[in-house]
Scaffold this motif. Sequence first.
Motif, PDB file in Angstrom:
ATOM      1  N   ARG A 145      36.845  43.249  43.520  1.00  0.00           N
ATOM      2  CA  ARG A 145      38.177  43.200  42.894  1.00  0.00           C
ATOM      3  C   ARG A 145      39.211  43.159  43.996  1.00  0.00           C
ATOM      4  O   ARG A 145      39.162  43.952  44.919  1.00  0.00           O
ATOM      5  CB  ARG A 145      38.440  44.450  42.069  1.00  0.00           C
ATOM      6  CG  ARG A 145      37.743  44.542  40.770  1.00  0.00           C
ATOM      7  CD  ARG A 145      38.414  45.581  39.866  1.00  0.00           C
ATOM      8  NE  ARG A 145      38.376  46.943  40.389  1.00  0.00           N
ATOM      9  CZ  ARG A 145      39.442  47.710  40.560  1.00  0.00           C
ATOM     10  NH1 ARG A 145      40.651  47.243  40.273  1.00  0.00           N
ATOM     11  NH2 ARG A 145      39.327  48.943  41.008  1.00  0.00           N
ATOM     12  N   ASN A 152      39.672  44.982  49.433  1.00  0.00           N
ATOM     13  CA  ASN A 152      39.062  44.753  48.117  1.00  0.00           C
ATOM     14  C   ASN A 152      38.420  46.034  47.632  1.00  0.00           C
ATOM     15  O   ASN A 152      38.074  46.918  48.432  1.00  0.00           O
ATOM     16  CB  ASN A 152      37.966  43.675  48.213  1.00  0.00           C
ATOM     17  CG  ASN A 152      38.536  42.267  48.203  1.00  0.00           C
ATOM     18  OD1 ASN A 152      39.501  41.989  47.495  1.00  0.00           O
ATOM     19  ND2 ASN A 152      37.944  41.383  48.984  1.00  0.00           N
ATOM     20  N   THR A 212      34.803  40.412  40.197  1.00  0.00           N
ATOM     21  CA  THR A 212      34.214  39.084  40.267  1.00  0.00           C
ATOM     22  C   THR A 212      32.887  39.202  41.012  1.00  0.00           C
ATOM     23  O   THR A 212      32.770  40.019  41.925  1.00  0.00           O
ATOM     24  CB  THR A 212      35.159  38.140  41.049  1.00  0.00           C
ATOM     25  OG1 THR A 212      36.409  38.119  40.381  1.00  0.00           O
ATOM     26  CG2 THR A 212      34.612  36.730  41.124  1.00  0.00           C
ATOM     27  N   GLU A 214      33.366  30.956  41.413  1.00  0.00           N
ATOM     28  CA  GLU A 214      34.817  30.791  41.491  1.00  0.00           C
ATOM     29  C   GLU A 214      35.171  30.356  42.901  1.00  0.00           C
ATOM     30  O   GLU A 214      34.370  30.525  43.817  1.00  0.00           O
ATOM     31  CB  GLU A 214      35.534  32.121  41.236  1.00  0.00           C
ATOM     32  CG  GLU A 214      35.293  32.683  39.865  1.00  0.00           C
ATOM     33  CD  GLU A 214      36.282  33.793  39.541  1.00  0.00           C
ATOM     34  OE1 GLU A 214      37.194  34.030  40.371  1.00  0.00           O
ATOM     35  OE2 GLU A 214      36.133  34.388  38.486  1.00  0.00           O
ATOM     36  N   ALA A 227      43.040  42.295  37.118  1.00  0.00           N
ATOM     37  CA  ALA A 227      42.762  42.863  38.443  1.00  0.00           C
ATOM     38  C   ALA A 227      41.771  44.015  38.362  1.00  0.00           C
ATOM     39  O   ALA A 227      41.282  44.487  39.386  1.00  0.00           O
ATOM     40  CB  ALA A 227      44.062  43.327  39.090  1.00  0.00           C
ATOM     41  N   TYR A 282      30.127  38.306  43.643  1.00  0.00           N
ATOM     42  CA  TYR A 282      29.936  37.637  44.936  1.00  0.00           C
ATOM     43  C   TYR A 282      28.483  37.851  45.375  1.00  0.00           C
ATOM     44  O   TYR A 282      27.890  38.905  45.107  1.00  0.00           O
ATOM     45  CB  TYR A 282      30.868  38.212  46.001  1.00  0.00           C
ATOM     46  CG  TYR A 282      32.252  37.573  46.022  1.00  0.00           C
ATOM     47  CD1 TYR A 282      33.130  37.726  44.951  1.00  0.00           C
ATOM     48  CD2 TYR A 282      32.668  36.819  47.112  1.00  0.00           C
ATOM     49  CE1 TYR A 282      34.389  37.130  44.975  1.00  0.00           C
ATOM     50  CE2 TYR A 282      33.923  36.230  47.144  1.00  0.00           C
ATOM     51  CZ  TYR A 282      34.782  36.385  46.076  1.00  0.00           C
ATOM     52  OH  TYR A 282      36.029  35.805  46.096  1.00  0.00           O
ATOM     53  N   ASP A 300      52.334  41.426  46.788  1.00  0.00           N
ATOM     54  CA  ASP A 300      51.104  40.959  46.169  1.00  0.00           C
ATOM     55  C   ASP A 300      50.881  41.540  44.776  1.00  0.00           C
ATOM     56  O   ASP A 300      49.748  41.667  44.350  1.00  0.00           O
ATOM     57  CB  ASP A 300      49.927  41.352  47.057  1.00  0.00           C
ATOM     58  CG  ASP A 300      49.024  40.162  47.282  1.00  0.00           C
ATOM     59  OD1 ASP A 300      47.896  40.378  47.657  1.00  0.00           O
ATOM     60  OD2 ASP A 300      49.480  39.026  47.062  1.00  0.00           O
ATOM     61  N   MET A 318      38.467  33.781  47.214  1.00  0.00           N
ATOM     62  CA  MET A 318      39.812  34.331  47.019  1.00  0.00           C
ATOM     63  C   MET A 318      40.690  34.056  48.249  1.00  0.00           C
ATOM     64  O   MET A 318      40.190  33.896  49.353  1.00  0.00           O
ATOM     65  CB  MET A 318      39.740  35.842  46.781  1.00  0.00           C
ATOM     66  CG  MET A 318      39.328  36.644  47.997  1.00  0.00           C
ATOM     67  SD  MET A 318      39.565  38.414  47.783  1.00  0.00           S
ATOM     68  CE  MET A 318      38.487  38.796  46.425  1.00  0.00           C
ATOM     69  N   THR A 319      41.988  33.987  48.047  1.00  0.00           N
ATOM     70  CA  THR A 319      42.912  33.906  49.178  1.00  0.00           C
ATOM     71  C   THR A 319      43.448  35.316  49.432  1.00  0.00           C
ATOM     72  O   THR A 319      43.622  36.106  48.496  1.00  0.00           O
ATOM     73  CB  THR A 319      44.087  32.955  48.888  1.00  0.00           C
ATOM     74  OG1 THR A 319      44.741  33.393  47.697  1.00  0.00           O
ATOM     75  CG2 THR A 319      43.608  31.537  48.712  1.00  0.00           C
ATOM     76  N   TYR A 320      43.686  35.613  50.692  1.00  0.00           N
ATOM     77  CA  TYR A 320      44.112  36.969  51.051  1.00  0.00           C
ATOM     78  C   TYR A 320      44.816  36.925  52.397  1.00  0.00           C
ATOM     79  O   TYR A 320      44.831  35.877  53.070  1.00  0.00           O
ATOM     80  CB  TYR A 320      42.891  37.905  51.113  1.00  0.00           C
ATOM     81  CG  TYR A 320      41.842  37.472  52.108  1.00  0.00           C
ATOM     82  CD1 TYR A 320      41.833  37.940  53.404  1.00  0.00           C
ATOM     83  CD2 TYR A 320      40.866  36.547  51.742  1.00  0.00           C
ATOM     84  CE1 TYR A 320      40.882  37.529  54.330  1.00  0.00           C
ATOM     85  CE2 TYR A 320      39.910  36.124  52.651  1.00  0.00           C
ATOM     86  CZ  TYR A 320      39.929  36.622  53.942  1.00  0.00           C
ATOM     87  OH  TYR A 320      38.994  36.199  54.854  1.00  0.00           O
ATOM     88  N   PRO A 343      31.612  33.611  46.566  1.00  0.00           N
ATOM     89  CA  PRO A 343      31.727  33.814  45.118  1.00  0.00           C
ATOM     90  C   PRO A 343      30.624  33.069  44.383  1.00  0.00           C
ATOM     91  O   PRO A 343      30.194  32.005  44.813  1.00  0.00           O
ATOM     92  CB  PRO A 343      33.106  33.248  44.786  1.00  0.00           C
ATOM     93  CG  PRO A 343      33.468  32.355  45.924  1.00  0.00           C
ATOM     94  CD  PRO A 343      32.719  32.824  47.121  1.00  0.00           C
TER      95      PRO A 343
END
Length: 298
Positions: free
Chosen positions: A110, A61, A26, A50, A22, A28, A14, A53-55, A47
């Motif tokens: 993040r 985080n 962002t 945006e 990074a 949320y 990753d 996020m994919t995870y 979010p």
Amino acid sequence: MSSDRTLPTRPFRDAPHDKRGALTPTLYRVIERIRETSDVTTLLLEPLDEPLMTYRCGQFNMLSSFGVGEIAISLSSAPSEPLLRHSVRDVGAVSHALCQRTVGDLVGVRGPFGSDWLVECDNDNAETDVRDTVVVAGGIGLAPLRGAVEELVRTSERGGGRVFVLVGAREPAQIVFTADHDSWEARGATVLVTVDRATPTWTGRVGLVTSLLADAGFDPEHSRAMLCGPEIMMRFTARALVDLGMNPEGILVSLERNMQCGVGWCGHCQLGPFLLCRDGPVVPYAGLVSHLLTQREL
Ligand SMILES: Cc1cc2nc3c(=O)[nH]c(=O)nc-3n(C[C@H](O)[C@H](O)[C@H](O)COP(=O)(O)OP(=O)(O)OC[C@H]3O[C@@H](n4cnc5c(N)ncnc54)[C@H](O)[C@@H]3O)c2cc1C
Ligand code: FES
């Protein structure tokens, strides 16, 4: 020794392509707040402007409470869920501030950072990968495993291996995600819970989580394990699983160290030759990690 100095089975999949990006949180918004126990609060986040996020299950985080600070918190949701879920134990300044967030508040996010439990790929191989999985959690250690258990139970329902969830808590009031336990059991998983100290109304098991291993019903030689909790608990559980016949290569543990940057720059999360924000938090127990697990954080 030299072959032990890397984590060959755990490629750093990753690596953020843009490390500067990074480092920027962002925004949320808190959509829901769940009080799990007297000191654990779950925040469900979406979010602000945006895509979600994919995870992967097991990643973490860096969450910030503006004006207070930023800490590492694991994703406790499964990637298939529509919101990000983080379950925070109130132990100090930043975690306290996060636990105080209410619906509508903003937090900085993040990530995602680090390695994972390698469960999502099983969904593509439900028919071929029929290994049983033993998930062992101590206290809030179930948070980084919750999404993985969700994915494993879904795979199991489609013909994948059986799922055994063994949970230990100091006392009954400290048990997290009890509604999830019921849901996992209803969908075929074995869920066993034990507490260190019983209360007068507790009718369940009493004892260390390792006491659940022998009669849980899994076949150690054809199972893998995922462990998260205090390091002493993971050490004893991993050793007990190996004594029962499980291959150490099939045991994953999640390790925590002080995280600052999350992207392999600052060195705060170093454990031996590893940077745990990058090479962990999920690492194989076999090899060097089984020795490092005894080392205290500096
Ligand atoms: C990869 C990773 C994932 C994590 N996931 C979660 C999670 O899902 N939920 C959760 O509640 N916490 C999680 N943690 C732990 C969390 O980051 C710490 O509890 C947090 O940093 C404490 O910050 P604070 O400012 O609230 O407390 P501080 O004032 O910094 O510390 C309060 C107390 O907690 C201890 N502490 C600080 N950091 C850690 C740590 N990393 N591990 C253990 N003890 C620590 C301190 O020594 C001190 O005794 C995770 C940590 C890592 C590294
Ligand atoms: S947190 Fe900075 S190198 Fe890991």
